[in-house]
Design a protein around this motif. Structure first.
Motif, PDB file in Angstrom:
ATOM      1  N   MET A  44       1.210 -32.118  19.207  1.00 28.57           N
ATOM      2  CA  MET A  44       0.949 -33.472  19.785  1.00 28.57           C
ATOM      3  C   MET A  44       2.379 -34.325  19.176  1.00 28.57           C
ATOM      4  O   MET A  44       2.102 -34.718  18.035  1.00 28.57           O
ATOM      5  CB  MET A  44      -0.342 -34.039  19.634  1.00 28.57           C
ATOM      6  CG  MET A  44      -1.430 -33.248  20.223  1.00 28.57           C
ATOM      7  SD  MET A  44      -1.003 -33.058  22.208  1.00 28.57           S
ATOM      8  CE  MET A  44      -2.073 -31.675  22.535  1.00 28.57           C
ATOM      9  N   GLN A  45       3.038 -34.891  20.262  1.00 25.89           N
ATOM     10  CA  GLN A  45       4.088 -35.902  19.765  1.00 25.89           C
ATOM     11  C   GLN A  45       3.781 -37.332  20.002  1.00 25.89           C
ATOM     12  O   GLN A  45       2.798 -37.639  20.591  1.00 25.89           O
ATOM     13  CB  GLN A  45       5.227 -35.506  20.669  1.00 25.89           C
ATOM     14  CG  GLN A  45       5.729 -34.031  20.967  1.00 25.89           C
ATOM     15  CD  GLN A  45       6.201 -33.518  19.526  1.00 25.89           C
ATOM     16  OE1 GLN A  45       7.241 -34.130  19.090  1.00 25.89           O
ATOM     17  NE2 GLN A  45       5.444 -32.366  19.078  1.00 25.89           N
ATOM     18  N   GLN A  46       4.696 -38.128  19.163  1.00 27.78           N
ATOM     19  CA  GLN A  46       4.160 -39.371  19.181  1.00 27.78           C
ATOM     20  C   GLN A  46       5.637 -40.324  18.923  1.00 27.78           C
ATOM     21  O   GLN A  46       6.758 -39.884  18.589  1.00 27.78           O
ATOM     22  CB  GLN A  46       3.503 -39.745  17.834  1.00 27.78           C
ATOM     23  CG  GLN A  46       4.142 -39.343  16.739  1.00 27.78           C
ATOM     24  CD  GLN A  46       3.173 -39.417  15.343  1.00 27.78           C
ATOM     25  OE1 GLN A  46       2.178 -38.816  15.316  1.00 27.78           O
ATOM     26  NE2 GLN A  46       3.680 -40.191  14.292  1.00 27.78           N
ATOM     27  N   SER A  73       2.867 -31.807  24.671  1.00 28.32           N
ATOM     28  CA  SER A  73       1.561 -32.675  24.409  1.00 28.32           C
ATOM     29  C   SER A  73       0.757 -32.779  25.592  1.00 28.32           C
ATOM     30  O   SER A  73      -0.079 -33.573  26.027  1.00 28.32           O
ATOM     31  CB  SER A  73       2.060 -34.202  24.207  1.00 28.32           C
ATOM     32  OG  SER A  73       2.783 -34.446  23.142  1.00 28.32           O
ATOM     33  N   SER A  89       6.687 -34.038  26.003  1.00 24.73           N
ATOM     34  CA  SER A  89       5.615 -34.398  27.151  1.00 24.73           C
ATOM     35  C   SER A  89       4.958 -33.005  27.408  1.00 24.73           C
ATOM     36  O   SER A  89       3.816 -32.798  27.545  1.00 24.73           O
ATOM     37  CB  SER A  89       6.179 -34.973  28.278  1.00 24.73           C
ATOM     38  OG  SER A  89       6.512 -36.331  27.954  1.00 24.73           O
ATOM     39  N   ASN A  95      11.152 -39.948  20.532  1.00 20.58           N
ATOM     40  CA  ASN A  95       9.976 -39.410  19.704  1.00 20.58           C
ATOM     41  C   ASN A  95       9.954 -39.685  18.120  1.00 20.58           C
ATOM     42  O   ASN A  95      11.020 -39.592  17.585  1.00 20.58           O
ATOM     43  CB  ASN A  95      10.116 -37.915  20.058  1.00 20.58           C
ATOM     44  CG  ASN A  95       8.890 -37.259  19.659  1.00 20.58           C
ATOM     45  OD1 ASN A  95       7.896 -37.408  19.834  1.00 20.58           O
ATOM     46  ND2 ASN A  95       9.163 -35.779  18.906  1.00 20.58           N
TER      47      ASN A  95
END
Length: 399
Positions: free
Chosen positions: A373-375, A120, A117, A77
């Motif tokens: 929201m993860q990236q 998100s 996850s 992440n």
């Protein structure tokens, strides 16, 4: 074979957990604050092994694998670059925990925690696959039981329990919630009922709040389970920090998080009070989380020495209620070698202008919000600029 965790709890024994590996190893230079990921298990096994040993010596009955946030989606992440895979980290963590557990009367617990996850809004199947991948390592290494810990949303914890329960091993589940419930407002009592119905044998809370807040929350969970006609064992693994000013998301909202929390640390004597209150509340799995050092666990073990029938090895270097001070060279320090002195003491902060409490950030966002929201990519300079604007706007609205 040594009795398992459920056999011990069924017999009315006190099971003492360990403490906060992530925070302890960050302070020692082996974990990076931000990602909070446990690659040290593979990178610096000697550091993880030593911390396990110190908790064992302090009285811990459980060596929890250093696998917090060790799912692949968390490890990858926001630009976090690793030289080890999730599988390598998890396997190394299991080996270290087993090695040290075998040096004493301790069990090994494999742990999974909440995932980027889920935040998100990935599907149930996608999230469960992440847990399953970690679980495969725990089965291969034959841990004694499993812990689903640090879940802000009871739904995700249910998914984790369902995956873990398929192994047939005992499952403990802890949420990082306080009396207000999870991030969607599900009450502690209802959360506990849902955890038990999902298959958890032991339910409770960990992290985010101070010991007495956690004891209160677990008491609410216990009442909910009993009212529903269900049965479970109960556990608490709180922070070692005072958090009276926290709201539903706990200490991560405090402006001092994570680098200026030291003024909030509980003393060993306050930990003894925590252990007694937890025991009186019917909690028999008593441990700690972030901020807990081995001496805190020793305090728990010393407070419950009569119930357990044993003092920890580390108590050889610690006089109960400060009795070792009887050998001090200064008479005024020798005068402190008594219980009533330490029980009545109100420790000073040493900071003349330090406020007694803070104003938490309290953004009030949770799963599904754009901010969460993860990236995989590293946070950009523009994202940081926008974040600063959001922080400024939010702090003004709180005032």
């Amino acid at each position: 074979m040594a009795p398992g965790v459920l056999e011990r709890l069924d017999a009315g024994e006190v099971v003492i957990g360990d403490g906060g590996f992530v925070f302890a190893l960050e302070k020692r230079g082996y974990v990076k604050a931000g990602p909070w990921t446990p690659e040290a298990a593979a990178e610096h096994p000697e550091a993880v092994r030593q911390l396990h040993r110190e908790f064992l010596r302090a009285g811990s009955n459980v060596m929890q694998t250093f696998t917090f946030y060790a799912s692949d989606d968390k490890l990858e992440n926001r630009g976090n670059t690793l030289t080890f895979t999730g599988q390598q980290i998890n396997e190394a963590a299991c080996d270290l925990a087993r090695e040290v557990a075998s040096e004493g009367d301790a069990l090994v617990a494999g742990g999974v925690s909440q995932t980027p996850s889920y935040l998100s809004c990935k599907s149930e199947d996608e999230v469960k696959k992440i847990f399953k991948k970690q679980l495969d390592v725990f089965i291969k290494k034959n841990v004694d039981f499993l812990i689903a810990e640090y879940f802000e949303h009871v739904e995700e914890a249910e998914w984790a329990i369902q995956v873990l329960k398929a192994t047939g091993k005992p499952v403990a589940a802890t949420l990082c919630i306080g009396p207000e419930g999870d991030m969607h407002g599900v009450t502690p009592g209802e959360c506990a009922v849902r955890l038990v119905k999902a298959g958890a044998d032991i339910v409770g809370v960990n992290c985010h709040f101070d010991p007495m807040t956690c004891v209160k929350t677990v008491s609410m969970m216990k009442s909910g389970v009993e009212k529903a006609g269900l049965k479970a064992h109960y556990m608490t693994q709180p922070l070692a920090y005072h958090t009276p000013d926290c709201s539903c998301q706990g200490f991560i909202d405090l402006p001092e998080f994570p680098f200026a929390l030291e003024p909030r640390i509980l003393t060993r004597w306050e930990m003894q009070h925590y252990a007694r209150e937890a025991y009186k509340a019917g909690i028999r799995y008593i441990g700690g989380c972030c901020g807990f050092a081995p001496y805190h666990i020793r305090a728990v073990a010393e407070e419950l020495a009569t119930e357990r029938g044993i003092l920890p090895e580390a108590s050889q270097k610690h006089g109960v209620w400060g009795s070792g001070l009887e050998m001090h060279t200064k008479p005024w320090v020798r005068a402190r070698a008594r219980r009533d002195y330490w029980e009545r003491l109100k420790p000073a902060s040493g900071r003349p202008l330090c406020p007694s409490m803070s104003t938490p950030d309290g953004w009030g966002v949770t799963r599904g919000h754009a901010e969460l929201m993860q990236q995989k990519e590293a946070t950009t300079a523009e994202q940081l600029r926008q974040k600063k604007l959001s922080v400024h706007k939010n702090s003004r609205s709180i005032q």
